[in-house]
Design a protein around this motif. Structure first.
Motif, short mmCIF file in Angstrom:
data_model
loop_
_atom_site.label_atom_id
_atom_site.label_comp_id
_atom_site.label_asym_id
_atom_site.label_seq_id
_atom_site.Cartn_x
_atom_site.Cartn_y
_atom_site.Cartn_z
N GLN A 46 0.83 -1.21 0.00
CA GLN A 46 0.00 0.00 0.00
C GLN A 46 0.87 1.26 0.00
OE1 GLN A 46 -3.84 0.43 1.66
NE2 GLN A 46 -3.86 -1.65 2.47
N LYS A 47 2.02 1.19 0.66
CA LYS A 47 2.95 2.32 0.63
C LYS A 47 3.46 2.54 -0.79
CE LYS A 47 6.71 4.39 3.04
NZ LYS A 47 8.08 4.46 2.90
N GLU A 48 3.76 1.46 -1.51
CA GLU A 48 4.18 1.57 -2.91
C GLU A 48 3.09 2.25 -3.74
OE1 GLU A 48 5.96 -1.85 -4.97
OE2 GLU A 48 6.15 -2.78 -2.99
N LEU A 49 1.84 1.86 -3.52
CA LEU A 49 0.72 2.46 -4.25
C LEU A 49 0.59 3.95 -3.93
CD1 LEU A 49 -1.95 -0.37 -3.89
CD2 LEU A 49 -0.82 0.33 -6.02
N GLN A 125 4.10 2.29 -13.90
CA GLN A 125 4.36 0.86 -14.11
C GLN A 125 3.98 0.01 -12.89
OE1 GLN A 125 8.21 0.07 -15.78
NE2 GLN A 125 7.77 1.33 -17.55
N MET A 126 3.09 0.54 -12.08
CA MET A 126 2.58 -0.23 -10.95
C MET A 126 1.53 -1.25 -11.40
SD MET A 126 4.05 0.27 -8.07
CE MET A 126 2.86 -0.29 -6.86
N ASP A 127 1.02 -1.11 -12.64
CA ASP A 127 0.09 -2.10 -13.16
C ASP A 127 0.77 -3.46 -13.22
OD1 ASP A 127 1.80 -1.16 -15.20
OD2 ASP A 127 0.31 -1.52 -16.76
N LYS A 128 1.99 -3.48 -13.68
CA LYS A 128 2.75 -4.73 -13.76
C LYS A 128 3.06 -5.25 -12.36
CE LYS A 128 4.68 -3.57 -18.19
NZ LYS A 128 5.27 -2.37 -18.65
N ARG A 129 3.40 -4.34 -11.47
CA ARG A 129 3.73 -4.72 -10.09
C ARG A 129 2.51 -5.33 -9.40
NH1 ARG A 129 5.64 -6.79 -6.26
NH2 ARG A 129 6.21 -5.73 -4.36
N MET A 157 -4.86 -4.43 -16.82
CA MET A 157 -3.51 -3.93 -16.69
C MET A 157 -2.91 -3.51 -18.02
SD MET A 157 -3.26 -4.29 -13.62
CE MET A 157 -4.39 -5.06 -12.53
N ASP A 158 -3.60 -3.76 -19.11
CA ASP A 158 -3.06 -3.48 -20.42
C ASP A 158 -2.91 -1.98 -20.61
OD1 ASP A 158 -2.41 -3.39 -23.13
OD2 ASP A 158 -3.67 -5.11 -23.57
N SER A 159 -1.78 -1.55 -21.09
CA SER A 159 -1.55 -0.12 -21.23
C SER A 159 -2.20 0.47 -22.48
CB SER A 159 -0.05 0.17 -21.26
OG SER A 159 0.54 -0.45 -22.38
N ARG A 160 -2.75 -0.35 -23.36
CA ARG A 160 -3.45 0.19 -24.52
C ARG A 160 -4.77 0.79 -24.05
NH1 ARG A 160 -3.92 -4.93 -27.91
NH2 ARG A 160 -3.95 -5.73 -25.83
N PRO A 161 -5.01 2.06 -24.29
CA PRO A 161 -6.18 2.72 -23.74
C PRO A 161 -7.51 2.12 -24.18
CG PRO A 161 -5.07 4.15 -25.32
CD PRO A 161 -4.20 2.96 -25.10
N LEU A 162 -7.58 1.51 -25.35
CA LEU A 162 -8.85 0.97 -25.80
C LEU A 162 -9.24 -0.31 -25.07
CD1 LEU A 162 -8.61 1.58 -29.64
CD2 LEU A 162 -9.82 2.92 -27.91
N GLU A 163 -8.32 -0.93 -24.35
CA GLU A 163 -8.62 -2.19 -23.66
C GLU A 163 -9.47 -1.98 -22.41
OE1 GLU A 163 -7.61 -4.97 -26.14
OE2 GLU A 163 -8.16 -5.50 -24.11
#
Length: 178
Positions: A46-49, A125-129, A157-163
């Protein structure tokens, strides 16, 4: 004013226990996330977030990042649009159970909040984490085939905005112009 941490109870209530018993094969991820949310979103993570947010104190106080991270995982699993995910926090008991908002009659957060949180996850890049951490906890717990967790959650988590960001929006123009 600091960011409020999400601290849902670790102990499963009687009502939640009944839900968990009924979930069987069709609700395994909901059950896993409810039982292990305290491990997945421990103080350190949670601290990382929280580090994704600026420390100026300016602006509106954010919804606890831990809650938004859990909602993002559920959104990916359910393949729900942002608007649908907001409504699920009111109408879906499984989602309410995982997000610790059983009985709420108002959404736990807004559509813009969810979109902005996802964009912040991607930008830092916290989506990957978050995805890696979920897979780590699933592997450690061995409650189900943890190798299936990553593909099931990847949409959120996909970085493509349309997803994720534009799902469910009707547009008569070409998608790239919406």
């Amino acid at each position: 004013m600091g960011i409020v941490r999400w601290t849902p109870p670790q102990q499963v209530s009687e009502q939640e226990e009944r839900f968990l018993e009924r979930m069987g094969q069709t609700g395994k991820l909901f059950a896993f996330l409810r039982r292990h949310r305290h491990e997945l979103l421990d103080e350190g993570f949670q601290k990382e977030l929280e580090e994704m947010y600026r420390g100026s104190g300016a602006g509106k106080a954010p919804v606890p990042p831990g809650l938004m991270a859990m909602a993002t995982l559920l959104q990916g699993y359910l393949k729900a649009s942002d608007a649908t995910m907001v409504e699920l926090t009111v109408f879906d008991l499984r989602v309410q159970m995982v997000l610790d908002c059983l009985g709420n009659t108002e959404p736990a957060f807004g559509q813009a909040t969810l979109r902005e949180f996802r964009q912040r996850l991607i930008r830092t890049q916290m989506d990957k984490r978050l995805l890696e951490r979920t897979v780590e906890v699933a592997a450690r717990q061995r409650e189900f085939d943890w190798r299936k967790v990553k593909p099931a959650l990847k949409v959120a988590m996909d970085s493509r905005p349309l997803e994720g960001a534009f799902r469910g929006i009707r547009c008569t123009r070409p998608v790239w112009r919406c």
